[in-house]
Enzyme design. Sequence first.
Site, short mmCIF file in Angstrom:
data_model
loop_
_atom_site.label_atom_id
_atom_site.label_comp_id
_atom_site.label_asym_id
_atom_site.label_seq_id
_atom_site.Cartn_x
_atom_site.Cartn_y
_atom_site.Cartn_z
N ASP A 1 45.29 42.59 40.26
CA ASP A 1 44.11 42.09 39.53
C ASP A 1 43.90 40.62 39.88
OD1 ASP A 1 41.92 42.19 37.91
OD2 ASP A 1 43.00 42.70 36.09
N HIS B 1 35.35 51.23 39.01
CA HIS B 1 35.34 50.07 38.09
C HIS B 1 34.77 48.81 38.74
CE1 HIS B 1 36.61 47.32 34.98
NE2 HIS B 1 37.48 46.72 35.77
FE1 N7H Z 1 38.41 44.88 35.35
N1 N7H Z 1 42.03 47.79 36.57
O1 N7H Z 1 43.19 47.69 36.71
O2 N7H Z 1 41.48 48.83 36.84
N2 N7H Z 1 39.49 45.11 37.05
N3 N7H Z 1 39.86 45.79 34.29
N4 N7H Z 1 37.38 44.47 33.61
N5 N7H Z 1 37.02 43.83 36.38
C1 N7H Z 1 39.19 44.58 38.29
O3 N7H Z 1 38.75 42.42 41.85
C2 N7H Z 1 40.96 46.48 34.79
C3 N7H Z 1 37.78 44.78 32.35
C4 N7H Z 1 35.84 43.29 35.86
O4 N7H Z 1 33.80 41.27 41.50
C5 N7H Z 1 40.17 44.98 39.24
O5 N7H Z 1 40.06 41.09 40.70
C6 N7H Z 1 41.73 46.99 33.66
C7 N7H Z 1 36.74 44.44 31.39
C8 N7H Z 1 35.13 42.57 36.89
O6 N7H Z 1 34.49 43.10 42.47
C9 N7H Z 1 41.09 45.76 38.58
C10 N7H Z 1 41.09 46.58 32.51
C11 N7H Z 1 35.70 43.92 32.14
C12 N7H Z 1 35.91 42.70 38.03
C13 N7H Z 1 40.65 45.87 37.20
C14 N7H Z 1 39.91 45.84 32.91
C15 N7H Z 1 36.13 43.93 33.53
C16 N7H Z 1 37.07 43.49 37.69
C17 N7H Z 1 40.19 44.63 40.72
C18 N7H Z 1 41.44 46.81 31.08
C19 N7H Z 1 34.36 43.42 31.67
C20 N7H Z 1 35.59 42.11 39.40
C21 N7H Z 1 40.78 43.28 41.00
C22 N7H Z 1 42.65 47.10 30.66
C23 N7H Z 1 33.64 44.03 30.78
C24 N7H Z 1 34.61 43.00 40.15
C25 N7H Z 1 39.79 42.18 41.21
C26 N7H Z 1 34.26 42.40 41.50
C27 N7H Z 1 38.07 43.81 38.58
C28 N7H Z 1 41.22 46.66 36.18
C29 N7H Z 1 39.00 45.31 32.02
C30 N7H Z 1 35.38 43.42 34.57
C31 N7H Z 1 42.30 46.37 39.25
C32 N7H Z 1 42.98 47.82 33.70
C33 N7H Z 1 36.81 44.64 29.88
C34 N7H Z 1 33.83 41.81 36.73
#
Ligand code: N7H
Length: 477
Positions: A202, A337
Amino acid sequence: MASATPLNLANIQGDILGGLPKKTQTNVFFRILNVPVFRKQLKTLVPRITTADQVLKHRQDIKNHKDKGNTGLLKISGVNIAFSHFGFVKLGINDSKLAGPGGPANDPYIKGQLSDSQSLNDPGTGAGPTFQPNWLPEFKQQLHGIIVFTGDSHATVDANKKAVLAIFGIPGTAPSIQVITSITGDVRPGKEAGHEHFGFLDGISNPAVIGFDTNPPPGPAPVRSGIILLGHDGDDVPTRDPWMVDGSFLAFRYLFQLVPEFNKFLQNNPIKVPGLSDAEGSELLGARLVGRWKSGAPVDLRPFDDDPALAADPQKNNNFAFTAELTTQKICPFAAHVRKTNPRADLNNNVETHRILRRGIQFGPEVTPDEQKQNKTIENRGLIFHSYQSDISNGFRFLQTLWANNPAFPFTETTPQQPGFDAIIGQAPAGQTRSLSGTDPDNPATSLTLPVLWVVPRGGEYFFSPSINALKGTISA
Ligand code: N7H
């Protein structure tokens, strides 16, 4: 509104721009008991608040320490503070100009996240005015503020927390604040460092901010500073009160993750592609739900197998826009996601106003052998989600409600498939089942039903992280 660039980094709290460096973080949620005393004591806290320019120095110190071949961690500690609307009400401060362009009447920051939880589709009981989310009791009361402590170790953070709480008279007979709850998160151990609990790396894609991030790697366009900071070019409210300038909204969510259940689902539903074992098919399904492999390599650039070298290369690992297949889901599902939360070319890269800076950390232990055996969560674990933006409605809330929770998004004119829900964070209205299309690259119309919510919200609030001048002036005056 006119840009305040160059940014006054000594006036901006450090977790917003740069992010407080951390191996561990403790969040102290408080209520104010004694307003005049609190105000006086807040003045004493201000010199201890870690600013954006100090973050740059801390990061340089860490680099120098590593370059010298030191193996141990440098002792670094950080502290930031933010207030809910209810905190400003308690302090007698008029914060109506913190509302978004729609005004205060229905603004999520002014209403607070508890009142917003039904619109976020958080699971709960009742409906309308009687709705109660399944949150922990400590988050179902009005919190006035949050103090965020970060550091290299629990010892560093605990010492800083003790010193800061002492400023507010804790322990003692007449404290000016009451600590409602304190939650600690830690970077995961060993090889999992930087990976969230489902196992995915992440913290890769955060927007570069113009005026702060020099020389950003190839990837999505940098954003104007006002997308994150109030009173700057890009802030959608033209008339903020002067004390609001250089502040940012902090959306906090306490998200529990059902890791054994998620893993079991992947195991039960391997994608059948010729040449892939079932284990590889399960790995592929996980990658297609997230849009990145566990290593962090983007599925859009590497659709069918992982590429750790690509993942580790900052010049390449964020340089994609789903342009190879705007109308099909062969390469990356529309509902993945990272595609839902930053749809890039799906919206002609017209996403600037919906970019957020994420500053989360994991909490809870590693999955135990017992949990693995039973495919069942016994210990609490998940993500302490923090994001910064100049408008909650356009930032966190937009991503959650209009993209992740919206089965029709991204809107696909040239393909018959409905994308479905973001499998990681998308939440359906009560009683509805979640599903998504596109997980099977050869049969993109096939819909996959998601039997449970693997990311479960158990608390949250919207806070405002003010500038140093505001802390020294309006808020403590
Ligand atoms: Fe997410 N995951 O492990 O699946 N997220 N996220 N997120 N997320 C991202 O690109 C995860 C949550 C965003 O610019 C990655 O840095 C998990 C909320 C946004 O390409 C992974 C949870 C919100 C991005 C995860 C969670 C977001 C992003 C890839 C909760 C907003 C960047 C790593 C437990 C409402 C998108 C990375 C881009 C990336 C995960 C929560 C938003 C692996 C497990 C609540 C904007």
